[in-house]
Design a protein around this motif. Sequence first.
Motif, PDB file in Angstrom:
ATOM      1  N   CYS A 158       0.869  -1.181   0.000  1.00  0.00           N
ATOM      2  CA  CYS A 158       0.000   0.000   0.000  1.00  0.00           C
ATOM      3  C   CYS A 158       0.902   1.227   0.000  1.00  0.00           C
ATOM      4  O   CYS A 158       1.733   1.404   0.889  1.00  0.00           O
ATOM      5  CB  CYS A 158      -0.880  -0.026   1.239  1.00  0.00           C
ATOM      6  N   LEU A 159       0.752   2.056  -1.019  1.00  0.00           N
ATOM      7  CA  LEU A 159       1.579   3.263  -1.127  1.00  0.00           C
ATOM      8  C   LEU A 159       0.771   4.465  -0.659  1.00  0.00           C
ATOM      9  O   LEU A 159      -0.239   4.805  -1.268  1.00  0.00           O
ATOM     10  CB  LEU A 159       2.036   3.479  -2.571  1.00  0.00           C
ATOM     11  N   LEU A 160       1.238   5.088   0.409  1.00  0.00           N
ATOM     12  CA  LEU A 160       0.513   6.247   0.937  1.00  0.00           C
ATOM     13  C   LEU A 160       1.155   7.555   0.482  1.00  0.00           C
ATOM     14  O   LEU A 160       0.690   8.633   0.812  1.00  0.00           O
ATOM     15  CB  LEU A 160       0.477   6.191   2.462  1.00  0.00           C
ATOM     16  N   HIS A 161       2.245   7.455  -0.271  1.00  0.00           N
ATOM     17  CA  HIS A 161       2.936   8.646  -0.758  1.00  0.00           C
ATOM     18  C   HIS A 161       2.001   9.502  -1.614  1.00  0.00           C
ATOM     19  O   HIS A 161       1.116   8.980  -2.298  1.00  0.00           O
ATOM     20  CB  HIS A 161       4.160   8.225  -1.576  1.00  0.00           C
TER      21      HIS A 161
ATOM     22  N   SER B 199      -2.147  11.164  -4.465  1.00  0.00           N
ATOM     23  CA  SER B 199      -3.131  10.876  -3.410  1.00  0.00           C
ATOM     24  C   SER B 199      -3.175  11.974  -2.357  1.00  0.00           C
ATOM     25  O   SER B 199      -2.153  12.514  -1.964  1.00  0.00           O
ATOM     26  CB  SER B 199      -2.778   9.572  -2.691  1.00  0.00           C
ATOM     27  N   GLY B 200      -4.383  12.239  -1.903  1.00  0.00           N
ATOM     28  CA  GLY B 200      -4.563  13.221  -0.847  1.00  0.00           C
ATOM     29  C   GLY B 200      -5.340  12.628   0.304  1.00  0.00           C
ATOM     30  O   GLY B 200      -5.708  11.449   0.304  1.00  0.00           O
ATOM     31  N   LYS B 201      -5.548  13.491   1.279  1.00  0.00           N
ATOM     32  CA  LYS B 201      -6.376  13.110   2.413  1.00  0.00           C
ATOM     33  C   LYS B 201      -7.343  14.265   2.592  1.00  0.00           C
ATOM     34  O   LYS B 201      -6.941  15.342   3.000  1.00  0.00           O
ATOM     35  CB  LYS B 201      -5.472  12.948   3.639  1.00  0.00           C
TER      36      LYS B 201
ATOM     37  N   SER C  39       1.259  20.516   3.972  1.00  0.00           N
ATOM     38  CA  SER C  39       2.410  20.273   3.103  1.00  0.00           C
ATOM     39  C   SER C  39       3.416  19.309   3.703  1.00  0.00           C
ATOM     40  O   SER C  39       3.611  19.259   4.909  1.00  0.00           O
ATOM     41  CB  SER C  39       3.133  21.592   2.818  1.00  0.00           C
ATOM     42  N   CYS C  40       4.036  18.565   2.837  1.00  0.00           N
ATOM     43  CA  CYS C  40       5.153  17.713   3.227  1.00  0.00           C
ATOM     44  C   CYS C  40       5.987  17.517   1.964  1.00  0.00           C
ATOM     45  O   CYS C  40       5.591  17.956   0.883  1.00  0.00           O
ATOM     46  CB  CYS C  40       4.665  16.379   3.783  1.00  0.00           C
ATOM     47  N   THR C  41       7.112  16.865   2.113  1.00  0.00           N
ATOM     48  CA  THR C  41       8.022  16.709   0.975  1.00  0.00           C
ATOM     49  C   THR C  41       7.293  16.098  -0.223  1.00  0.00           C
ATOM     50  O   THR C  41       7.402  16.578  -1.348  1.00  0.00           O
ATOM     51  CB  THR C  41       9.207  15.808   1.373  1.00  0.00           C
ATOM     52  N   GLY C  42       6.531  15.054   0.033  1.00  0.00           N
ATOM     53  CA  GLY C  42       5.849  14.359  -1.056  1.00  0.00           C
ATOM     54  C   GLY C  42       4.760  15.195  -1.700  1.00  0.00           C
ATOM     55  O   GLY C  42       4.533  15.127  -2.910  1.00  0.00           O
TER      56      GLY C  42
END
Length: 698
Positions: free
Chosen positions: A304-307, A317-319, A369-372
Amino acid sequence: MKTPYEDFGSMVFSEREMEERLPRPVYQSWKRTVVNEGTLDRVTADAIAHAMKLWAIEKGATHFTHWFQPLTGSTAEKHDTFLEPDSSGQPIARFSGKMLIKGEPDASSFPSGGLRATFEARGYTYWDLTSPAFIRDNVLCIPTIFVSYNGEALDRKDPLLKSIKAINDASVRLVNLLGDKDVKTCHPSVGLEQEYFLIDRAYFDRRIDLRLTGRTLFGSSAPKRQELDDHYFGSIPGRVAAFMKDVNEELWKLGIYAKTEHNEVAPGQFELAPVFSEANIAVDQNQLTMDILRKTAEKHGLACLLHEKPFDGINGSGKHNNYSIVTNDGQNLFSPGDKPAENIRFLTFICAFIKAVDTYPTLLRLSASCTGNDHRLGANEAPPAIISIYLGSYIDSILYSIYQDNGSASDPSRSKGDFNPITNLSYVPHDNSDRNRTSPVAFTGNKFEFRMVGSSMSAAFPNTVLNSIMAESLNEISSQLEGIKYIQDIRDKALQICRQIIHDHKRILFSGDGYSDEWAKEAKRRGLPSVRSFIESTRILDDPKVVELFTSLGVYSQVELSANRRILEELYIKKMGIEVRTMLQMTRKDVLPAMVAQLKFCSEAANAAGKVCPAYLKNLQKSLSTLIDSVDEAYKDLETTYEAIDTVTNPYAAGLEMYTKINPKMDALRRLIDKFETITTPDFYHLPLYEDMLFSLQ
Ligand code: ADP
Ligand code: MG
């Protein structure tokens, strides 16, 4: 036969479980403590710990842990067993009130951004009474906050809880002022839609970039991408359905109402949404959900890739963070009711939100925000990096008419065109919960949906920010209403305040296409900030206005804010560093040797063909040879640039260098390798391709 829902909540030490298992006075004392936000007395804590231990052991738990959320954005735990020798050396299971309430993990390896010198590395965890304990595998997990020896927050939960108190106080104050005196408490409700990718584990294991950085650092697009939109809401593939069934069962056991699941836009992409709950619980449950998604995938031979952006060329992908404020008697303060125009409370809360967002756009941008997420925001597929609010035509028109009632309808500078200036870009909505998926903040019927948050992130900080900016906005309105005697006068004044807010903050409202270039230009004209990158947004934590916001509400101290800024910057640099080193290694070990092998093969074939060597072969030989030189050059360029930045000591400066210098060089190297991928074959090149990874679960 067992029904699928029978085990719901079986692994949670819920309030109901407490009520059943605890002596009445103990239960009542716990309840009082939660409501009054007090501290538990020792006797009550011991009694709860005892009951909790018996419950946990009945369920097969052997260990307990204080489960906390350090500033890395993930969760941490250190397991201790219940088992101890008693005075005669016989084994006995022990768990005291003290062990329940307070823990002392050796915290020296968690980031503190200078909040704590190593000689006083101690950190303490304290039970968060508002989030229930639960069992994962054989471990009783106790949700806790994590603070330093001096009481500074070393986690994301402590500030979140403080912001929940701030929004409670501010909402109750305003609701009471507006006439509803029965409302005693208000809490933010949050529903987090989680997007993720699934790929076959075998491919994941073979790609070191996926394993170490969460994303593919190169890979050319598959012949098919997402152009047919055939994945979105399509039938769920069998293997994935089996995985989802397991995920749901795990979540249900933990009392998480996993509600909807469906295919997302990109191939191999899916979404899971739970039923919304109180912010603190929703954030904890989302951390658990991400963990369960990862672990269940493993059991099914999947990864499962959450990046935020595991694959180039298709959606990331977002949340989605759905946010509302609910009173103790169940009224949603963002719910328009039947006649929203007359519902002054609704209007006031909506206007307070508009003002809050327009006052702190960069802070909101940072919180998501984050690096990804830098690869996703503003990439013409996700919310743009410019913050705006979409209200839907219905609410839009109500606000417009209120604004017009100001007696300014005849003033051409305040015509509707000014309220919603780019009419030719306008999206045509249908009702008050219509959708504009290009907007970073959208009103969807009775809640605001904040769509920028990255899929891998903790939702704690975004909600801390939403609660705090909203609390400040509400407090400012309340200050203007306090002292007015009659309720009708208060309502008239509230309407006047709304009008003023619309006037001052209408620039943040936008209903057109947020992905378009026209919007970027228009936003600039309106003076809305557009912060391109995560690293550039970290500075906002030292902004005097932001410091004042958080310190006045008691959510963060100035020292904590500076420390958080530093931690974010250091994390960014570290993550970028891992990406660069991974890319360099893959180029060296996987790409260049494959290129050389193919060139050798071509050269031998050309030699064998002698005079009749086909042009195709000669061209291929030439392309490969040129590509090898270019890759080698781009490799060295990236390496030397990276080494130079490694010596920059100021984290912000180093981060900025990473963003401006490293990113383009990684891109340049990537383009070359992607080009090679299109001319090579599995005989030489062994990394899984996009078509393998994205389309094998169909
Ligand atoms: P969509 O994908 O169309 O945005 P979903 O149904 O997938 O909608 O997700 C909506 C999310 O919003 C769910 O998690 C839901 O529980 C949550 N939600 C619904 N009402 C509220 C509310 N009043 N406050 C907070 N979250 C809410
Ligand atoms: Mg949504």
